[in-house]
Design a protein around this motif. Structure first.
Motif, mmCIF file in Angstrom:
data_model
loop_
_atom_site.group_PDB
_atom_site.id
_atom_site.type_symbol
_atom_site.label_atom_id
_atom_site.label_comp_id
_atom_site.label_asym_id
_atom_site.label_seq_id
_atom_site.Cartn_x
_atom_site.Cartn_y
_atom_site.Cartn_z
ATOM 1 N N PRO A 43 -88.983 -18.056 42.078
ATOM 2 C CA PRO A 43 -87.742 -17.482 41.489
ATOM 3 C C PRO A 43 -87.650 -16.088 41.381
ATOM 4 O O PRO A 43 -86.265 -15.605 41.586
ATOM 5 N N LEU A 44 -88.475 -15.463 41.053
ATOM 6 C CA LEU A 44 -88.559 -13.955 40.984
ATOM 7 C C LEU A 44 -88.053 -13.473 42.248
ATOM 8 O O LEU A 44 -87.361 -12.454 42.575
ATOM 9 N N PHE A 45 -88.534 -13.780 43.319
ATOM 10 C CA PHE A 45 -88.494 -13.471 44.747
ATOM 11 C C PHE A 45 -86.967 -13.881 45.056
ATOM 12 O O PHE A 45 -86.383 -12.899 45.672
ATOM 13 N N ARG A 46 -86.624 -14.919 44.893
ATOM 14 C CA ARG A 46 -85.265 -15.254 44.975
ATOM 15 C C ARG A 46 -84.291 -14.160 44.244
ATOM 16 O O ARG A 46 -83.184 -14.273 44.809
ATOM 17 N N MET A 47 -84.482 -14.077 43.086
ATOM 18 C CA MET A 47 -83.738 -13.405 42.190
ATOM 19 C C MET A 47 -83.644 -11.839 42.852
ATOM 20 O O MET A 47 -82.460 -11.495 42.888
ATOM 21 N N SER A 48 -84.822 -11.326 43.345
ATOM 22 C CA SER A 48 -84.758 -10.035 43.931
ATOM 23 C C SER A 48 -83.867 -9.967 45.390
ATOM 24 O O SER A 48 -83.072 -9.078 45.626
ATOM 25 N N GLY A 49 -84.108 -11.100 45.951
ATOM 26 C CA GLY A 49 -83.314 -11.259 47.317
ATOM 27 C C GLY A 49 -81.960 -11.490 47.069
ATOM 28 O O GLY A 49 -80.801 -10.803 47.747
ATOM 29 N N ALA A 50 -81.496 -12.191 46.016
ATOM 30 C CA ALA A 50 -80.013 -12.269 45.545
ATOM 31 C C ALA A 50 -79.491 -11.123 45.107
ATOM 32 O O ALA A 50 -78.342 -10.602 45.463
ATOM 33 N N MET A 51 -80.189 -10.104 44.297
ATOM 34 C CA MET A 51 -79.838 -8.782 44.085
ATOM 35 C C MET A 51 -79.583 -8.004 45.384
ATOM 36 O O MET A 51 -78.480 -7.119 45.345
ATOM 37 N N ALA A 52 -80.701 -7.947 46.095
ATOM 38 C CA ALA A 52 -80.456 -7.273 47.162
ATOM 39 C C ALA A 52 -79.032 -7.359 48.055
ATOM 40 O O ALA A 52 -78.380 -7.114 48.538
ATOM 41 N N GLY A 53 -79.126 -8.856 48.238
ATOM 42 C CA GLY A 53 -77.879 -9.516 48.728
ATOM 43 C C GLY A 53 -76.480 -9.072 48.182
ATOM 44 O O GLY A 53 -75.566 -8.843 48.775
ATOM 45 N N CYS A 54 -76.429 -8.916 46.988
ATOM 46 C CA CYS A 54 -75.223 -8.800 46.129
ATOM 47 C C CYS A 54 -74.861 -7.358 46.430
ATOM 48 O O CYS A 54 -73.613 -6.794 46.853
ATOM 49 N N ASN A 99 -76.073 -16.420 42.388
ATOM 50 C CA ASN A 99 -77.388 -16.636 42.902
ATOM 51 C C ASN A 99 -78.312 -15.954 42.022
ATOM 52 O O ASN A 99 -79.534 -16.162 41.581
ATOM 53 N N ILE A 100 -78.089 -14.754 41.708
ATOM 54 C CA ILE A 100 -78.898 -13.823 40.624
ATOM 55 C C ILE A 100 -79.119 -14.933 39.228
ATOM 56 O O ILE A 100 -80.376 -14.970 38.793
ATOM 57 N N TYR A 101 -78.166 -15.206 38.853
ATOM 58 C CA TYR A 101 -78.073 -15.846 37.454
ATOM 59 C C TYR A 101 -78.722 -17.229 37.498
ATOM 60 O O TYR A 101 -79.687 -17.466 36.727
ATOM 61 N N ARG A 102 -78.598 -17.923 38.754
ATOM 62 C CA ARG A 102 -79.363 -19.372 38.786
ATOM 63 C C ARG A 102 -80.815 -19.130 39.147
ATOM 64 O O ARG A 102 -81.527 -19.810 38.295
ATOM 65 N N ALA A 103 -81.042 -18.061 39.874
ATOM 66 C CA ALA A 103 -82.674 -17.593 39.934
ATOM 67 C C ALA A 103 -83.117 -17.072 38.532
ATOM 68 O O ALA A 103 -84.322 -17.648 38.282
ATOM 69 N N ALA A 104 -82.203 -16.535 37.966
ATOM 70 C CA ALA A 104 -82.866 -15.935 36.552
ATOM 71 C C ALA A 104 -82.877 -17.188 35.608
ATOM 72 O O ALA A 104 -83.984 -16.977 34.773
ATOM 73 N N PHE A 105 -82.387 -18.062 35.760
ATOM 74 C CA PHE A 105 -82.437 -19.329 34.687
ATOM 75 C C PHE A 105 -83.672 -19.954 35.323
ATOM 76 O O PHE A 105 -84.648 -20.457 34.533
ATOM 77 N N ASP A 106 -83.829 -20.162 36.760
ATOM 78 C CA ASP A 106 -85.371 -20.629 36.913
ATOM 79 C C ASP A 106 -86.370 -20.076 36.602
ATOM 80 O O ASP A 106 -87.505 -20.563 36.066
#
Length: 141
Positions: A80-91, A128-135
Motif C-alpha cells: 500500500p505504501l507503493f500504491r500511495m506513492s504511485g497515486a501521489m505521482a499520478g496526482c 486513490n492516495i486516501y484509499r491507499a493510506a487507509f490500507d
C-alpha cells in the motif's frame, strides 16, 4: 482465474485505470512522429521543454511501477505504501498535464476538453492516495 483476479482488485479499479492511461500515453508518445506539435493544446508542453521521449519515459516508468504495485498488492504488507506513492505521482502528473493543457488551449482561444479529463484523473488519484493510506493504516494494526 480471471474472476478471482477481478474480485481481488475490484476496489482498485481507478488505480488500474490511471496506471493504464499512463502506459497508453507512453505507447502513443513512443510512436514515430511529433504528437505534441499537432494540437495547440500541447503547445505549453513544447514551450516548457518537455520532449515526447522524456514524457514517454516518465509515463512508462510511473505507470509500469504502479501496475507492478497493484499486482503485488496484498502479497506484501508494504505494497500500500507503493500504491500511495504511485497515486501521489499520478496526482501530480495528471494535474500538471491538465494545467499545461489549460495554458496551451487558452492561448488558442478555447479550452480543450482534455483539461477536464486530466483534472478528473488528478482528482481520482487524490482519492486513490486516501484509499491507499487507509490500507497502510489497516495493515499496520
Amino acid at each position: 482465474m480471471l474472476v478471482r483476479f477481478l474480485n481481488a482488485h475490484a476496489d482498485r479499479s481507478m488505480e488500474w485505470f490511471s496506471a493504464s492511461a499512463m502506459l497508453v500515453w507512453c505507447l502513443v508518445l513512443a510512436q514515430p512522429g511529433d504528437t505534441l506539435t499537432l494540437s495547440p493544446s500541447f503547445s505549453e508542453f513544447v514551450r516548457s521543454g518537455l520532449t515526447e521521449t522524456r514524457l514517454a519515459a516518465i509515463f512508462g516508468l510511473v505507470g509500469g511501477a504502479r501496475i507492478v504495485a497493484l499486482i503485488i498488492n496484498g502479497r506484501w504488507p508494504r505494497s500500500p505504501l507503493f500504491r500511495m506513492s504511485g497515486a501521489m505521482a499520478g496526482c501530480v502528473i495528471w494535474g500538471q498535464i491538465a494545467w499545461l493543457q489549460y495554458l496551451g488551449s487558452t492561448a488558442s482561444g478555447a479550452v480543450s476538453t482534455g483539461v477536464g479529463v486530466y483534472a478528473l484523473l488528478a482528482l481520482a488519484d487524490s482519492v486513490n492516495i486516501y484509499r491507499a493510506a487507509f490500507d497502510v493504516r489497516y495493515h499496520r494494526r
